[in-house]
Design an enzyme around this catalytic site. Structure first.
Site: not given
Length: 446
Positions: A336, A389, A268, A317, A292, A272
């Site tokens: 991430d 996040c 993921c 994937d 990704d 970058g």
């Protein structure tokens, strides 16, 4: 959901401006697409702003971003002035009125100019017959001495009640900080490319260019700008000397452990930011695969090219390694993971509009699937660095607890910093004045 390298900021206008009908209409179209049609704020803004003169972009962006940010405050206020609810097909009118209410309370614009610009914008929206309604509603608001009053937490914090409840439960001593942070303008932080320069030298370049900045207290590579600005005006940006990356997203190397001689997978990876930072800091990485979805890998390639870096950029994937993995195990996997984005709501204010209570469980389920799919790709003794996040434990410690309970060879390695809050399995950075909210945790494979 990763932090964007080149984020679009809702820049507050620097001086008193006169909002034109053109700007008001563009902002209303953006808000309507987000609120009524459920579209991404970043995506629709790019489309609608392209039709405006460049000099008007920051003003329209400030109005649109701010209106979406404060939707849960000004929508109930707007309903106070309407004799009957607007129809769904009148979404552009509601958006126009919401934009005006935001401008009255947050931007340094004359009230009469906001009113006039909004009334005239109705014609540009193809709703000339609604000019009288727009004028009447806005004048009623200006006469209303109760306009600034907020009667409940949802309107006070401009956040849906279900999310306030979750945040209060997760962070009883910090939930207000998280919500108040979400209603501030996001900081703009740069990451210095240490392969090309150092932070002190770059700070001196900014001083010469009369760009106020200071070193980040969280990241030793971070430079915090006093005011957000277009990347095209940053010294050395085009030459790859700096990238735009939030300070909390820059601390990946603190949690990753040794990089020299390692085979690394950044799952993921778009756009970058994390993989490029690892390459900047450790040129002796044996190999790095940045993975990704095929439609997103172009952003990785663009940023690596600007920074003068190379790695194996792969479209695929992460849930189906058999379609892209060469069978060689990795020493480090950085995941991430897609998440609710509750740690970056000020940067993406449409998160509060689009997210639903049920989404959190769906994200947690997807995160567990990703962890299970990638765990077999890790060599014995290797490390998996899990990042989100989000500030919600259901998406952070939760999926990792399940991984550890199912995988006998999974051993948590608690890594914390003075600035982060230790959780059961990781480290949580809550959003604050100078950085976003991110979660980090490291699991070693025995």
């Amino acid at each position: 959901m990763g932090t964007p390298l080149n984020p679009v900021h809702d820049l507050p206008p620097q001086a008193k401006v006169m909002p034109t009908a053109e700007v008001c209409a563009a902002a209303a179209r953006i808000v309507d697409d987000v609120v009524t049609r459920g579209r991404s704020l970043d995506a629709v803004a790019a489309r609608h702003l392209s039709k405006l003169p460049l000099r008007r972009h920051s003003e329209a962006r400030a109005i649109a971003w701010g209106t979406v940010r404060w939707l849960y405050r000004y929508r109930p206020l707007l309903h106070r002035y309407l004799r009957q609810p607007l129809r769904r097909r009148d979404g552009s009118l509601e958006a126009l009125l919401l934009c005006a209410l935001y401008q009255y309370h947050h931007l340094d614009e004359p009230d009469y100019a906001v009113t006039t610009g909004s009334v005239e914008a109705a014609t540009r929206l193809g709703r000339a017959r609604a000019r009288g309604l727009i004028n009447a509603v806005l004048r009623s608001h200006l006469r209303d001495s109760r306009a600034a009053l907020t009667s409940d937490e949802e309107t006070c914090y401009a956040t849906p009640a279900w999310l306030i409840k979750r945040l209060r439960h997760a962070w009883p001593g910090h939930w207000q900080q998280v919500l108040e942070s979400a209603n501030q303008h996001p900081p703009m932080t740069l990451r210095v490319n240490v392969a090309r320069t150092d932070r002190d030298s770059y700070l001196r370049r900014l001083a010469v260019a009369d760009i106020p900045a200071q070193p980040s207290n969280l990241s030793p590579w971070g430079v915090l700008l006093e005011r957000a600005m277009p990347v095209t005006k940053l010294p050395g940006f085009a030459e790859g000397e700096v990238s735009v990356q939030d300070a909390a997203a820059q601390v990946t190397p603190f949690f990753s452990g040794q990089l020299a001689g390692c085979r690394v997978l950044d799952a993921c990876a778009a756009p970058g930011g994390k993989c490029s930072q690892l390459l900047e800091l450790e040129p002796t990485i044996t190999s790095l695969t940045a993975l990704d979805r095929p439609g997103r890998v172009y952003t990785i390639r663009e940023n690596l090219l600007r920074l003068g870096l190379n790695c194996n950029v792969t479209g695929g994937d992460a849930l189906v390694p058999g379609n892209w993995w060469d069978g060689q195990a990795f020493d480090l996997i950085v995941l991430d993971a897609p998440c609710s984005g509750t740690g970056v709501m000020r940067r993406h204010p449409d998160i509060r509009v689009h997210r639903r209570h049920s989404d959190i469980a769906n994200y947690a389920n997807k995160q567990e699937q990703l962890l299970e799919a990638l765990w077999p790709l890790l060599t014995p003794g290797g490390r998996l660095l899990y990042i989100t996040c989000s500030v919600l434990p259901e998406e952070n410690d939760g999926p990792l607890h399940n991984l550890v309970s199912r995988q006998a060879d999974a051993r948590p390695e608690l890594v914390t910093t003075a600035e982060g809050l230790a959780t059961d399995l990781g480290c949580q950075f809550l959003p604050g004045p100078y950085h976003d909210g991110l979660y980090y945790a490291r699991i070693r494979k025995d």
